[in-house]
Design an enzyme around this catalytic site. Structure first.
Site, PDB file in Angstrom:
ATOM      1  CE  LYS A  75       4.571  18.875  32.150  1.00 40.90           C
ATOM      2  NZ  LYS A  75       3.814  18.092  33.137  1.00 40.90           N
ATOM      3  CB  SER A 150       1.305  20.519  34.801  1.00 40.21           C
ATOM      4  OG  SER A 150       1.954  19.270  34.717  1.00 40.21           O
ATOM      5  CB  SER A 174       0.283  16.635  35.014  1.00 37.96           C
ATOM      6  OG  SER A 174       0.072  17.579  36.029  1.00 37.96           O
TER       7      SER A 174
END
Lengths: 486, 93, 478
Positions: A75, A150, A174
């Protein structure tokens, strides 16, 4: 040999036994990315040295590695040395960290090849991955739907098998929510289990990084590798890290599973409700003792979460000021004051949702309001933790939905931030209490979207979480299905 | 929550917001905070604020010097620099 | 002058730069002379994802300083974030202790007008320093070498009323932190910085006037001058009906005046909250008491002891306790000589003169305390005269042998053999019959002449007592 059919453990073995080279494995995933990423928008930046690094690994003694040559995606919240790290924000569009996050260092130490950086909501603020400066990520099961957020890029990439495993971060759900929306396993470790050093801070007392994987066993192995005390992060625990993958057992006979009472009181999408019921049946079948536990403050946890997260974020994001790195607004040569310099840089550099949360957080910390908002939220946070402690006197894990609904359509909720926030009902309280949470893909909705179930355990008891996860996984209805794009 | 307090907040947060953005954020934050304010009903007398949720032992580093990055690396991402120093618009005046 | 109807109310905030090797929250070096951004790291530059980890030594130094300032040491102090934007503040917040500082409620004793006087210490808290901005006309340059250097901010109560008190308070704080070896106390380099808060009010009035802050005064003499100037300025303003504005002023030593730097109309809203990256600093009673046990004797206590137990005069005691190294040296001299007064004399005059003229620090003195003590002992045993001792001291500067050995080598020992001295005495009397006759006629004062002559003839080696005694005998005459 089909690398997509192998677990991380098996892949590592195959590489160790030279059945496939690190380079071949890396090229295999790079080809998939080349083919599928344009549809998904999961990867933001590729590691141009991936092949070179894989080749170097092939020259090495691989026996020292647990994840020899395994290609993974990270990420974009995690700093990667010499590889652009943006947090999906314009304000960091060209930021190249001169350092690796501790988690990334640990992966590299076990032989992992970093393929590239994964899309996300800007600064991890969002539940749909629509808040990325670089565009939304699509759900591999149906491109019209959001992958969740997210860590949407991490979930989508894992789901479409654009990496052997991916890393996400979880501040209020997330990792778990996108894992659920994309049909992969998502693990948020206990607060303090995994180092936050080098992970771009959103809300420091809530953030934890964790793996998104194809299965529970992979998640256990990944956690084992990334966990542990870090002298660069004073909030990491010095507790010894168990060998989660070795200790993994699906024997959960007599284990006490609490079903979250608040989830049974309505408000769930019918497909999610069905999924939860069959999850309960499955665990009963596996020999678990089932009963209800209640967390009466659950409905308030979203408020508490957003107040605390926004407050911390308003301070964490103050460093993006255009002075030492990142975006700097163009200035008129004459007459621009320092104040304008800051305000324009930050006003232009941050996206809508990030600005909204900075505003909220700044307001909640400002004099006259801090007691009613930030401090009050911190007090209620303790009550939330107390309720969990009470619940865990009665049970070993808590079963609940991850989200009240399966993935929703892109643009369906983006115009109403409050409705978007309320979507995080079942995930935020875990972060407030610092507990480990696991999202296990369990069933499919009527329109063929995956639905995950969430397990929550006591602090630092990821082992029980993973064991129950394994038992759930055995009964999962998603396993045999593949996302639409594949 | 009114436009005055929003403007003050934007000033504190150093965010240049257009009139449109200001109006929008005033409405949205008003609604959001109104919803969040329901936590005021929860009694929290004698409840200490919780900051770090799990029990983590104190950890302090030894007083040892370690220099990892060169000034060039420290400045490599700077929008503007001069020599080995960061350069910004005038602070005074 | 109307100013004697007024009194000043003065409080001082002192920033003490703790003498650690590395910064408070990261491993960057702290040396003053580093080149531009050489002592910066990803952490001190506030780069994304970086985290602070507290330096253990900083905690130890804060505890010791707090104890020396008679403070209560908190067993749970908390680092907060002070949020504001400034180009040399890399994270957009300063990590600083706010509502739970590590030290609270102490006092120091300052020596003024022949007595000790207490000044209360409200608190002492840990924080990180900011970087350095250098302003040019149309741009500013930022150096982060100083960003993250550990500071202990000591806040006094508003207890002081005169410029002398303020300056003496500053000197005392400096003396204490140098005794503890937690700060080098260098005002020029900014390792000790004093901000003085001053307001005025009519004598007898209870409420406080509006306070003005005078920042970064780089000598104690200037503190005194700045306070004197500011007191007059504020009294004049009040007298002429003006309002004192709350502001920060700077002192200009060249013009001997203060001038306004910025006003504090709107109190900045710093939005303090506990830093979630750092856990509360938890201390045990054992840790605190072990520090207490190992604390060196503080200068004010030492001074009182020197005066009462060793019977030293005020000025000697004051000088000898001014620096720990001087006090240590003196005490070691005394340990050897067992003669406090003489040790004090030798250290404050002879030794200091030599050290100063050669620009040598006392801790580097080639004449070690032990040898100076031995030298004093030789005088007391009458092995040598004071005059010879002075010669010996110079000799000892370049000769590392014991004073007695050097004296023997150089044939500088006193003539204690009375038959030898007797010969010289007889010779001198014989050589000066006129003076001898004078003495015998009753002008006994002339004995001084004979003493001088004998000493000269013996090249200073004769024992003055012995010389006296023999002269008295011989001059009585046949």
């Amino acid at each position: 040999m089909d690398p997509l059919k192998l677990s991380l453990f098996e892949l590592n073995k195959a590489v160790q036994q030279k059945k496939i080279s690190c380079l071949e494995l890396t090229e295999f995933f790079l080809k998939r990315i080349e083919k599928l990423n344009p549809q998904l928008n999961a990867y933001l930046a590729m590691n141009l040295k991936a092949k070179e690094q894989a080749k170097e690994l092939d020259q090495k003694d691989l026996s020292q590695f647990k994840l020899a040559g395994l290609p993974m995606g990270i990420k974009d919240m995690l700093c990667t040395k010499d590889l652009k790290t943006t947090a999906a924000s314009k304000i960091l569009e060209n930021f190249i960290p001169p350092y690796d996050a501790t988690l990334v260092k640990k992966l590299k130490k076990q032989g992992v090849v970093i393929l590239g950086k994964l899309n996300q909501d800007e600064f991890a603020m969002g539940s749909s991955n629509e808040n990325s400066y670089f565009g939304a990520v699509k759900n591999p099961w149906n491109l019209e739907f959001v992958p969740g957020g997210s860590s949407g890029g991490s979930a989508a990439a894992q789901s479409a098998k654009l990496a052997a495993a991916t890393i996400g971060t979880d501040t209020g759900g997330s990792i778990r929510q996108p894992a659920s929306f994309c049909g992969v396993v998502g693990l948020k470790p206990t607060y303090g289990r995994v180092s936050r050093y080098g992970i771009i801070a959103f809300a420091s007392s809530l953030d934890q990084a964790g793996p998104l994987t194809a299965n529970i066993e992979d998640a256990a192995l990944m956690l084992e590798v990334i966990a542990g005390h870090d002298p660069m992060d004073a909030t990491t625990s010095q507790k010894k890290v168990p060998e989660f993958s070795k200790n993994l057992t699906r024997d959960i006979k007599g284990l006490k599973v609490g079903i979250l009472a608040e989830a049974l009181q309505g408000g769930l999408h019918p497909d999610v409700e069905k999924s939860l019921q069959s999850g309960i049946e499955a665990l009963k079948k596996e020999g678990a003792e089932i009963f209800e536990v209640s967390l009466p403050l659950l409905k308030h946890s979203i408020s508490v979460y957003y107040l605390i997260a926004a407050s911390e974020a308003s301070s964490n994001l103050a460093r993006y000021d255009g002075v030492r790195f990142g975006y700097r607004a163009p200035m008129n040569e004459s007459g621009s004051t320092l104040d304008e310099f800051y305000s324009k840089t930050r006003g232009q550099g941050f996206g809508k949702e990030v600005k909204r949360r900075i505003m909220m957080g700044t307001y909640c910390l400002s004099s006259g309001y801090i007691q009613a908002y930030y401090e009050k939220a911190c007090r209620v946070r303790r009550l939330v933790l107390n309720q969990y402690n009470e619940a865990f006197k009665k049970c070993d894990v808590i079963l609940s939905p991850v989200s009240a609904n399966p993935a929703f359509k892109i643009e369906e909720k983006i115009s109403d931030p409050l409705q978007m926030y309320l979507n995080d009902l079942f995930t935020t309280s875990t972060n407030l209490a610092g507990l480990p949470g696991l999202s296990v893909p369990f069933s499919l909705s009527q329109n063929k979207l995956p639905i995950g179930l969430q397990l929550t355990a006591k602090a630092f008891d990821e082992q029980t979480l993973l064991n129950v996860g394994l038992a759930l996984e055995r009964n999962s209805l998603v396993k045999t299905e593949n996302p639409h794009v594949i | 929550m009114n436009s005055e307090s929003i403007k003050k907040t934007a000033q504190l947060a150093k965010l240049a917001l257009s009139e449109k953005e200001l109006a929008e954020v005033t409405d949205q934050l008003g609604l959001i905070l109104q919803h969040f304010q329901k936590i005021s009903e929860i009694p929290t007398d004698n409840i200490e604020p919780l900051l770090t949720p799990t029990e983590i032992e104190n950890f302090w580093r030894e007083d040892v010097v370690q220099q990892e990055l060169s000034p060039e690396e420290i400045l490599q991402n700077a929008p503007l620099s001069q020599g080995h120093l960061f350069k910004v618009p005038p602070v005074v005046g | 002058m109307s100013s004697n109807q007024y009194e000043a109310v003065i409080g001082i905030e002192t920033h003490i730069q703790l003498k650690t090797k590395s910064k408070i929250f990261c491993a960057d070096a702290t040396n003053f002379e580093a080149s531009d951004n050489e002592n910066a790291s990803a952490i001190s530059a506030g780069m994304p994802g970086t985290l602070p980890v507290l330096n253990k030594e900083v905690v130890e130094m804060a505890i010791r300083t707090g104890l020396a300032l008679n403070c209560h040491i908190r067993k749970d102090s908390v680092f907060s974030r002070k949020n504001y934007f400034y180009p040399d503040l890399p994270k957009g917040y300063q990590i600083s202790q706010y509502d739970k500082p590590i030290c609270e409620n102490g006092f120091v004793e300052i020596w003024l007008n022949g007595k000790h006087q207490k000044v209360s210490i409200t608190r002492a808290h840990l924080e990180e320093d900011a970087g350095k901005s250098t302003h040019f006309g149309d741009y500013t340059l930022i150096n982060l070498n100083r960003a993250g250097v550990p500071l202990l901010e000591v806040v006094s109560g508003p207890d002081m009323h005169t410029a002398q008190e303020a300056a003496e308070y500053g000197r005392t704080i400096r003396q204490i932190v140098r005794y503890l070896d937690v700060c080098d106390g260098n005002l020029e380099e900014g390792s000790l910085r004093c901000d003085v808060n001053i307001s005025v009010r009519k004598k007898g009035q209870q409420t406080l006037g509006t306070k003005v802050e005078i920042k970064n005064i780089n000598s104690f003499r200037f503190i005194e001058k700045a306070v004197e100037y500011e007191f007059e300025r504020q009294v004049d303003a009040v007298e002429s009906g003006q309002k004192i504005i709350q502001e920060t002023r700077l002192y200009d030593p060249d013009k001997n005046r203060t001038f306004s730097m910025r006003t504090k109309e709107d109190a900045e809203d710093y939005r303090y909250f506990p830093d979630p990256d750092l856990l509360p600093v938890i201390l045990t009673d054992e840790k605190i008491s072990s520090h207490k046990k190992n604390l060196p004797e503080m200068p004010s206590v030492k001074m009182q002891r020197f005066m009462s137990q060793l019977e030293l005069g005020e000025s000697d005691a004051l000088f000898l306790t001014s620096e720990k190294n001087i006090a240590d040296y003196f005490e070691n001299v005394f340990l050897e000589s067992n003669n406090a007064k003489s040790s004090a004399n030798w250290v404050t005059t002879e030794l200091m003169r030599e050290l100063n003229s050669r620009n040598v620090k006392i801790e580097d003195s080639p004449v070690e305390a032990k040898r100076l003590g031995q030298l004093i002992q030789l005088i007391d045993k009458k092995t040598i005269s004071g005059k010879i001792a002075k010669t010996l001291l110079i000799e000892m500067w370049t000769n590392s042998k014991g004073p007695e050995e050097i004296a023997k080598e150089k044939n500088l020992t006193a003539l204690n053999d009375s038959s030898q001295v007797e010969k010289i005495v007889q010779q001198v009397i014989d050589d000066n019959p006129d003076q001898a006759a004078e003495y015998r006629s009753g002008k006994t004062k002339i004995i001084g002449f004979f003493v001088g002559a004998v000493m000269k003839a013996s090249r200073g080696q004769a024992q003055p007592d012995l010389v006296n005694q023999l002269l008295l005998e011989k001059l009585k005459g046949p």
